[in-house]
Design an enzyme around this catalytic site. Structure first.
Site, PDB file in Angstrom:
ATOM      1  CG  ASN A  30      12.004  -1.643 -11.038  1.00  0.00           C
ATOM      2  OD1 ASN A  30      11.901  -1.978 -12.208  1.00  0.00           O
ATOM      3  ND2 ASN A  30      13.083  -1.040 -10.570  1.00  0.00           N
ATOM      4  NE  ARG A 112      12.916   0.389 -15.008  1.00  0.00           N
ATOM      5  CZ  ARG A 112      13.501  -0.690 -15.528  1.00  0.00           C
ATOM      6  NH1 ARG A 112      13.186  -1.886 -15.087  1.00  0.00           N
ATOM      7  NH2 ARG A 112      14.399  -0.570 -16.484  1.00  0.00           N
ATOM      8  CG  HIS A 200      19.825   2.133 -17.192  1.00  0.00           C
ATOM      9  ND1 HIS A 200      20.805   1.736 -18.081  1.00  0.00           N
ATOM     10  CD2 HIS A 200      19.143   1.006 -16.873  1.00  0.00           C
ATOM     11  CE1 HIS A 200      20.728   0.428 -18.274  1.00  0.00           C
ATOM     12  NE2 HIS A 200      19.709  -0.035 -17.545  1.00  0.00           N
ATOM     13  CG  HIS A 230      20.769  -8.739 -17.372  1.00  0.00           C
ATOM     14  ND1 HIS A 230      21.473  -9.913 -17.564  1.00  0.00           N
ATOM     15  CD2 HIS A 230      19.749  -8.777 -18.266  1.00  0.00           C
ATOM     16  CE1 HIS A 230      20.902 -10.615 -18.528  1.00  0.00           C
ATOM     17  NE2 HIS A 230      19.860  -9.953 -18.970  1.00  0.00           N
ATOM     18  N   GLY A 231      21.471  -4.901 -17.781  1.00  0.00           N
ATOM     19  CA  GLY A 231      21.412  -3.831 -18.767  1.00  0.00           C
ATOM     20  C   GLY A 231      22.467  -2.812 -18.386  1.00  0.00           C
ATOM     21  NE  ARG A 260      19.026  -5.441 -22.676  1.00  0.00           N
ATOM     22  CZ  ARG A 260      18.627  -4.469 -21.864  1.00  0.00           C
ATOM     23  NH1 ARG A 260      18.399  -3.256 -22.343  1.00  0.00           N
ATOM     24  NH2 ARG A 260      18.467  -4.693 -20.584  1.00  0.00           N
ATOM     25  CG  ASP A 302      25.912 -13.843 -12.738  1.00  0.00           C
ATOM     26  OD1 ASP A 302      26.808 -13.059 -12.359  1.00  0.00           O
ATOM     27  OD2 ASP A 302      25.010 -14.249 -11.977  1.00  0.00           O
ATOM     28  CG  MET A 303      31.192  -9.382 -14.237  1.00  0.00           C
ATOM     29  SD  MET A 303      32.015  -9.446 -15.865  1.00  0.00           S
ATOM     30  CE  MET A 303      31.172  -8.097 -16.695  1.00  0.00           C
ATOM     31  N   GLY A 347      24.579  -3.514 -10.506  1.00  0.00           N
ATOM     32  CA  GLY A 347      25.142  -4.769 -10.027  1.00  0.00           C
ATOM     33  C   GLY A 347      26.610  -4.969 -10.317  1.00  0.00           C
ATOM     34  CD  GLU A 398      16.316   1.276 -11.515  1.00  0.00           C
ATOM     35  OE1 GLU A 398      16.948   1.438 -12.584  1.00  0.00           O
ATOM     36  OE2 GLU A 398      15.634   0.264 -11.284  1.00  0.00           O
TER      37      GLU A 398
END
Length: 412
Positions: A30, A112, A200, A230-231, A260, A302-303, A347, A398
Site C-alpha cells: 500500500n 493498492r 478510498h 490525513h485524506g 489538502r 495532525d488532529m 485515523g 485496506e
C-alpha cells in the site's frame, strides 16, 4: 519454490528450500505519498501474520521503518541514502521475505492503486497493458499513482514471474448513477473521461463487507461512511454499494483534509494564477500540501496535535473540519433520501471522540445522537439507545481487501 529476491544469495535460497514451506503467503503493498505499508497474509485462513511500514519518505529526516506482528518486528531501518519509493519497496520486500521465508511460500503480491479511471471497475491481474493504462492516469493522481506504479515495477524486478494484482481505490464507486459521476462542464470533456471518480474505495469495500455484523438489516439501508484521516472523504451507500461520494476527479475534492483544501471556489485558483502571479505548480502545492488542517491552524496537519493545543487557531481548524464534513454529509443524505447508519472510520474517524461528537451534533436533525460514554470508549456502537440513526466507529482494513482480492484472482 519460495519466492526469493533476485539479489538474494544462493546460500539464503538453499536455506529457504530446506525449510520446505507448506503455507502460501500473500504480500500486500500500500504505497502512499510519503509512506509504504506492507502486510503478510497466510492464505489458509486469510490472517495477516505481520505488517511493516516505511514512513517519512521524502522528508529531511529520511525514512524510518517499523514492524507490527511477531514475524516483522525486526525489519530494521532502510540503508542511509535510500529515499525513493521503488528502492524502499525493493528493500522492504527483501527484508520481509528474509524474515518469513521459513513460514511459507510467497505466491502473489497485491497492490493498492489509487486511480483506475473509467476502465477498471474491479481488481485485475497486472500485465504490460495494465501498467501502460495505469501510467496514462498519473496526471489524475500525481501524489500517489507514480508510487503505486514504482511499487509494481520494484516487485517485478525482484520476482519477474510472481503474479501481481492491482486493487483500485476508484473501483468501488463505479456503481454510482451517471448523475453522481457527471460535472456541469461541456459534454465533450465528460465524454473524454473528466468525471467524478471517487477514492478510498478499498476502505469502503471493507466497511461494506463487515457492516452487517454491526448493523444487521440496516447495513443495506441508507448509510454514510466517513473515512476521516490525513485524506478524508464520505461515501453514501445503499445496498452496500456506492451511490455518492465527496471526492471527484481527483483526491483533492470534497472534505477539508490534513493538508489538502478539499472543495473551494475554482475562481480562487484563477485569481491566484491570474492576479497574484502564482504558477500552476505553486497553486497545486498550496492546495495539496499547505492547506487543510495545517493551513488553517498554521500548527499541524495532525488532529492529535490540534486537540492537545490551546491555540485558538487550532480550535478554528477543527471547527471548520467538522463543519465541512457535516455539510457534505447533509448533501450525501439528500442523495440517499435520508439516513439509517453513520459510520466513522480511518485515523481521525476511529480515534477522535471529540471530532465524532462535533460532526454528529450537526447531524442531530437527521436523527443521529451519540452516547457520550460509548463515544469516549470508541464503540463500536456509539449512538444513544434512542437514536434514530445507528452511529458506529469501526476499524478499516485496506490490506485485508487487497489480500482477499489477490487470492481470488490468482487462485480462483
Amino acid at each position: 519454490m519460495t519466492a526469493t529476491p533476485a539479489n538474494q544469495s544462493g546460500a539464503d535460497q538453499s536455506g529457504a528450500d530446506q525449510a520446505s514451506p507448506t503455507e502460501r503467503l500473500i504480500i500486500t503493498v500500500n504505497a502512499g505519498s510519503s509512506s509504504l505499508k506492507f502486510g503478510v497474509v497466510r492464505m489458509s485462513d486469510m490472517v495477516e501474520i505481520g505488517r511493516a511500514e516505511v514512513e517519512m519518505i521524502g522528508t529531511l529526516k529520511g525514512p524510518s521503518a517499523n514492524g507490527r506482528g511477531v514475524h516483522l518486528d525486526d525489519i530494521g531501518n532502510p540503508p542511509e541514502g535510500l529515499a525513493d519509493h521503488a528502492g524502499l519497496t525493493a528493500w522492504a520486500l527483501g527484508r520481509i521475505t528474509d524474515i518469513v521465508h521459513h513460514l511459507g511460500e510467497v505466491v502473489a503480491v497485491g497492490h493498492r492503486v489509487v486511480h483506475g479511471g473509467a476502465s477498471f471497475s474491479a481488481p485485475v491481474l497486472i500485465d504490460d497493458a495494465v501498467i501502460e493504462a495505469l501510467g496514462r492516469l498519473t496526471a489524475l493522481a500525481p501524489n500517489h499513482q507514480p508510487h503505486n506504479l514504482s511499487g509494481i515495477a520494484a516487485t517485478r524486478q525482484l520476482w519477474p514471474d510472481l503474479p501481481q494484482v492491482a486493487c483500485f481505490d476508484t473501483a468501488f464507486h463505479r456503481t454510482q448513477p451517471r448523475l453522481a459521476q457527471l460535472m456541469p462542464i461541456p459534454r465533450e470533456l465528460s465524454d473524454d473521461g473528466i468525471l467524478r471518480y471517487g477514492f478510498h474505495g478499498l476502505s469502503y469495500t471493507h466497511i461494506a463487507s463487515v457492516l452487517p455484523d454491526y448493523a444487521g438489516d440496516r447495513a443495506d439501508g441508507r448509510v454514510i461512511v466517513a473515512h476521516l484521516g490525513h485524506g478524508a472523504s464520505l461515501c453514501g451507500m445503499q445496498g452496500r454499494r456506492s451511490v455518492a461520494t465527496t471526492m471527484g476527479f481527483t483526491a483533492l475534492d470534497g472534505l477539508m483534509m490534513g493538508k489538502r483544501a478539499g472543495s473551494i471556489d475554482p475562481g480562487v485558483v484563477l485569481h491566484l494564477i491570474r492576479d497574484r502571479g502564482m504558477s500552476a505548480a505553486e497553486v497545486d502545492r498550496m492546495l495539496n500540501a499547505r492547506s487543510g488542517l495545517l493551513g488553517v491552524s498554521g500548527i499541524s496537519a495532525d488532529m492529535r496535535v490540534l486537540e492537545a493545543s490551546d491555540d485558538p487557531k487550532a480550535e478554528e481548524a477543527m471547527a471548520l473540519f467538522a463543519y465541512r464534513a457535516a455539510r457534505e454529509a447533509g448533501s450525501i443524505a439528500v442523495a440517499l433520501g435520508g439516513l439509517d447508519v453513520l459510520v466513522f472510520t480511518a485515523g481521525i474517524g476511529r480515534h477522535s471522540a471529540q471530532m465524532r461528537a462535533r460532526i454528529a451534533d450537526y447531524l442531530a436533525f437527521l436523527g443521529a445522537e451519540i452516547d457520550p460514554a460509548a463515544n469516549a470508549a470508541h464503540g463500536p456502537v456509539i449512538s444513544a439507545p434512542d437514536s434514530r440513526v445507528l452511529v458506529l466507529a469501526l476499524d478499516t482494513d485496506e490490506e485485508a481487501v487487497i489480500a482477499r482480492e489477490t487470492a481470488r484472482l490468482v487462485f480462483a
